[in-house]
Design a protein around this motif. Structure first.
Motif, PDB file in Angstrom:
ATOM      1  N   VAL A 111      47.752  38.148  45.335  1.00 26.64           N
ATOM      2  CA  VAL A 111      46.925  38.249  46.528  1.00 26.64           C
ATOM      3  C   VAL A 111      46.155  39.564  46.531  1.00 26.64           C
ATOM      4  CG1 VAL A 111      47.013  38.478  49.048  1.00 26.64           C
ATOM      5  CG2 VAL A 111      48.286  36.673  47.922  1.00 26.64           C
ATOM      6  N   ASN A 114      43.545  39.392  43.070  1.00 30.73           N
ATOM      7  CA  ASN A 114      42.478  38.391  43.060  1.00 30.73           C
ATOM      8  C   ASN A 114      41.980  38.029  44.442  1.00 30.73           C
ATOM      9  OD1 ASN A 114      42.794  38.270  40.311  1.00 30.73           O
ATOM     10  ND2 ASN A 114      43.999  36.385  40.356  1.00 30.73           N
ATOM     11  N   THR A 116      43.368  35.727  46.006  1.00 28.66           N
ATOM     12  CA  THR A 116      43.748  34.311  46.115  1.00 28.66           C
ATOM     13  C   THR A 116      45.233  34.170  45.843  1.00 28.66           C
ATOM     14  OG1 THR A 116      43.382  33.849  43.774  1.00 28.66           O
ATOM     15  CG2 THR A 116      41.498  33.580  45.252  1.00 28.66           C
ATOM     16  N   SER A 120      44.879  32.846  37.526  1.00 26.97           N
ATOM     17  CA  SER A 120      43.573  32.753  36.904  1.00 26.97           C
ATOM     18  C   SER A 120      43.721  33.138  35.436  1.00 26.97           C
ATOM     19  CB  SER A 120      42.584  33.670  37.605  1.00 26.97           C
ATOM     20  OG  SER A 120      41.337  33.621  36.951  1.00 26.97           O
TER      21      SER A 120
END
Length: 123
Positions: A111, A114, A116, A120
């Motif tokens: 978190v 990224n 998110t 990735s």
């Protein structure tokens, strides 16, 4: 669970090779001696606690790769329940607890890095 007197004699007779005759009478309860507690519930609770320890370990391990937002807290709760129920697999419960915390740490790193909650790997 206490056995009835008829059941005890049937089991004893069957073990010694004697023919068992059904009298058709209603089973009578055995007198409660109170000296020997029933061990069946204790074994079932022990198995359940062992299962919780193994499940917390597996969920914590899988949570490092996928669904760490869900599997991390679940692994922590299951490990704490297993430890509270005195599991024989304390090492697995502690590993499940550590992996659940690691899942949440990975989530926090994802978190903050990224922005998110997803891996990735492609760049």
């Amino acid at each position: 669970m206490t056995l009835t007197l008829i059941d005890r004699t049937r089991r004893t007779d069957a073990a010694h090779g004697k023919d068992v005759v059904d009298t058709g009478a209603a089973p009578q309860k055995a007198p409660d001696s109170g000296s020997r507690p029933d061990s069946a519930p204790r074994r079932a609770a022990g198995r359940e606690a062992d299962g919780l320890a193994v499940a917390s370990f597996v969920l914590g391990l899988v949570g490092l790769l996928v669904f760490n937002i869900l599997l991390g807290p679940t692994a922590i709760v299951m490990a704490l329940l297993a430890l509270a129920r005195r599991t024989r697999r304390r090492g697995r419960a502690w590993l499940g607890l550590a992996l659940g915390v690691a899942d949440l740490a990975v989530l926090a790193v994802l978190v903050t890095a990224n922005g998110t909650v997803a891996w990735s790997l492609g760049g």
